[in-house]
Design a protein around this motif. Structure first.
Motif, mmCIF file in Angstrom:
data_model
loop_
_atom_site.group_PDB
_atom_site.id
_atom_site.type_symbol
_atom_site.label_atom_id
_atom_site.label_comp_id
_atom_site.label_asym_id
_atom_site.label_seq_id
_atom_site.Cartn_x
_atom_site.Cartn_y
_atom_site.Cartn_z
ATOM 1 N N VAL A 1 0.842 -19.890 22.811
ATOM 2 C CA VAL A 1 1.793 -20.387 23.826
ATOM 3 C C VAL A 1 3.236 -19.980 23.574
ATOM 4 N N GLY A 2 3.512 -19.229 22.489
ATOM 5 C CA GLY A 2 4.833 -18.665 22.285
ATOM 6 C C GLY A 2 5.933 -19.640 21.931
ATOM 7 N N THR B 1 9.618 -23.635 26.689
ATOM 8 C CA THR B 1 9.012 -22.717 27.644
ATOM 9 C C THR B 1 7.734 -22.123 27.056
ATOM 10 N N LEU B 2 6.635 -22.226 27.791
ATOM 11 C CA LEU B 2 5.346 -21.737 27.315
ATOM 12 C C LEU B 2 5.080 -20.323 27.805
ATOM 13 N N LYS B 3 4.635 -19.479 26.893
ATOM 14 C CA LYS B 3 4.220 -18.116 27.224
ATOM 15 C C LYS B 3 2.736 -18.019 26.876
ATOM 16 N N VAL B 4 1.901 -18.346 27.844
ATOM 17 C CA VAL B 4 0.476 -18.546 27.599
ATOM 18 C C VAL B 4 -0.258 -17.221 27.445
ATOM 19 N N ASP B 5 -1.042 -17.119 26.378
ATOM 20 C CA ASP B 5 -1.928 -15.970 26.178
ATOM 21 C C ASP B 5 -3.215 -16.247 26.948
ATOM 22 N N HIS B 6 -3.356 -15.635 28.112
ATOM 23 C CA HIS B 6 -4.504 -15.941 28.976
ATOM 24 C C HIS B 6 -5.792 -15.267 28.517
#
Length: 275
Positions: free
Chosen positions: A200-201, A234-239
């Motif tokens: 999620v960064g 802020t979330l940077k989701v690894d999909h």
């Protein structure tokens, strides 16, 4: 949790007992286990008395719960007399709980035995030790013991919000906490930081170990941690790993109906304001 079996005692020590008519048989067909349903969520396993026409050497002693002895069928038994195969996930909410736990542990051992019929070094058939749960190769002297994968379960807090996710491409579709396996040469605390950043960064701090759980569905030893957001939310989701990841309010956390997993126990503790 699934391993909490009340007044019953799981005996993991390796002390094989000869198969008797009341010996409980665990038979698997892939990720299905043979049971007789006695209610919507209740069941029994077959005993050797139910299949006494079969030779006793077709069954391997696994473990005991109290004085009950459990044995693994060397191949899937036929369905008969009300016994049929159900998906192993049935055991997450099934009762009696000690029998549900036995079925999950038995699956893990069944997979291990099945994956080590032959030596991974020289390819010759493996033999079973008479004194411990181990297989060995007489040709190259390789010895293999059951191996458990350590993994983290991470409850990331942000005030009155908790970070929850849904796995991508998994059978389990409910919300869960972040999770991931430890890598070679990595401390379990470093695993927490790395998995959260990869999935999620974000950064985390104030790691607090809560509890462990043997999760035999995937041969995993889970190590649960609570921690706090460190910096930007802020979330940077690894999909590739997660279908979704979101901050949810404490009161919106779903109820734990199964009482099976470390994930849901930790989420419930946060929901109640205990952690």
């Amino acid at each position: 949790m699934i391993q909490d079996i009340g007044d019953h005692t799981y005996h993991v020590e390796y002390r094989p007992v000869p198969l008797a008519r009341d010996g409980i048989l665990l038979s698997y067909r892939g990720r299905e286990v043979l049971v007789k349903l006695t209610g919507e969520k209740s069941f029994t396993y077959p005993t050797y008395g139910d299949y006494d026409g079969l030779e006793a050497n077709r069954f391997r002693w696994l473990f005991a719960e109290d004085s009950q002895q459990f044995y693994l069928a060397d191949e899937a038994l036929p369905e008969k007399d009300g016994f049929s195969y159900v998906n192993i996930n049935f055991m997450r909410g099934a009762s009696p709980r000690h029998l549900a736990f036995a079925g999950i542990v038995g699956l893990s051992l069944s997979v291990w035995y099945g994956n080590h019929r032959f030596c991974g070094h020289c390819g010759r058939p493996m033999k079973h030790s008479d004194t411990e749960r181990m297989v060995h190769c007489d040709a190259c002297h390789t010895m293999i013991y059951p191996r458990i994968c350590p993994a983290v379960i991470v409850a990331v807090r942000y005030g009155d919000k908790l970070l929850v996710s849904k796995y991508a491409g998994r059978e389990y579709k409910n919300v869960a906490l972040l999770a991931g396996f430890a890598e070679v040469g990595e401390s379990i605390e470093d695993t927490v930081h790395r998995e959260v950043m990869e999935e999620v960064g974000i950064k985390v701090k104030n790691l607090t170990f809560y509890k462990s759980q043997p999760w035999c569905f995937t041969d995993t030893l889970l190590l649960g941690f609570f921690c706090d957001l460190d910096g930007d939310d802020t979330l940077k989701v690894d999909h590739r790993e997660l279908a979704t990841a979101d901050w949810i309010d404490r009161q919106d956390i779903p109820d734990d109906l199964e009482k099976a997993s470390l994930t849901m126990e930790m989420m419930t503790l946060f929901k109640k304001g205990i952690y």
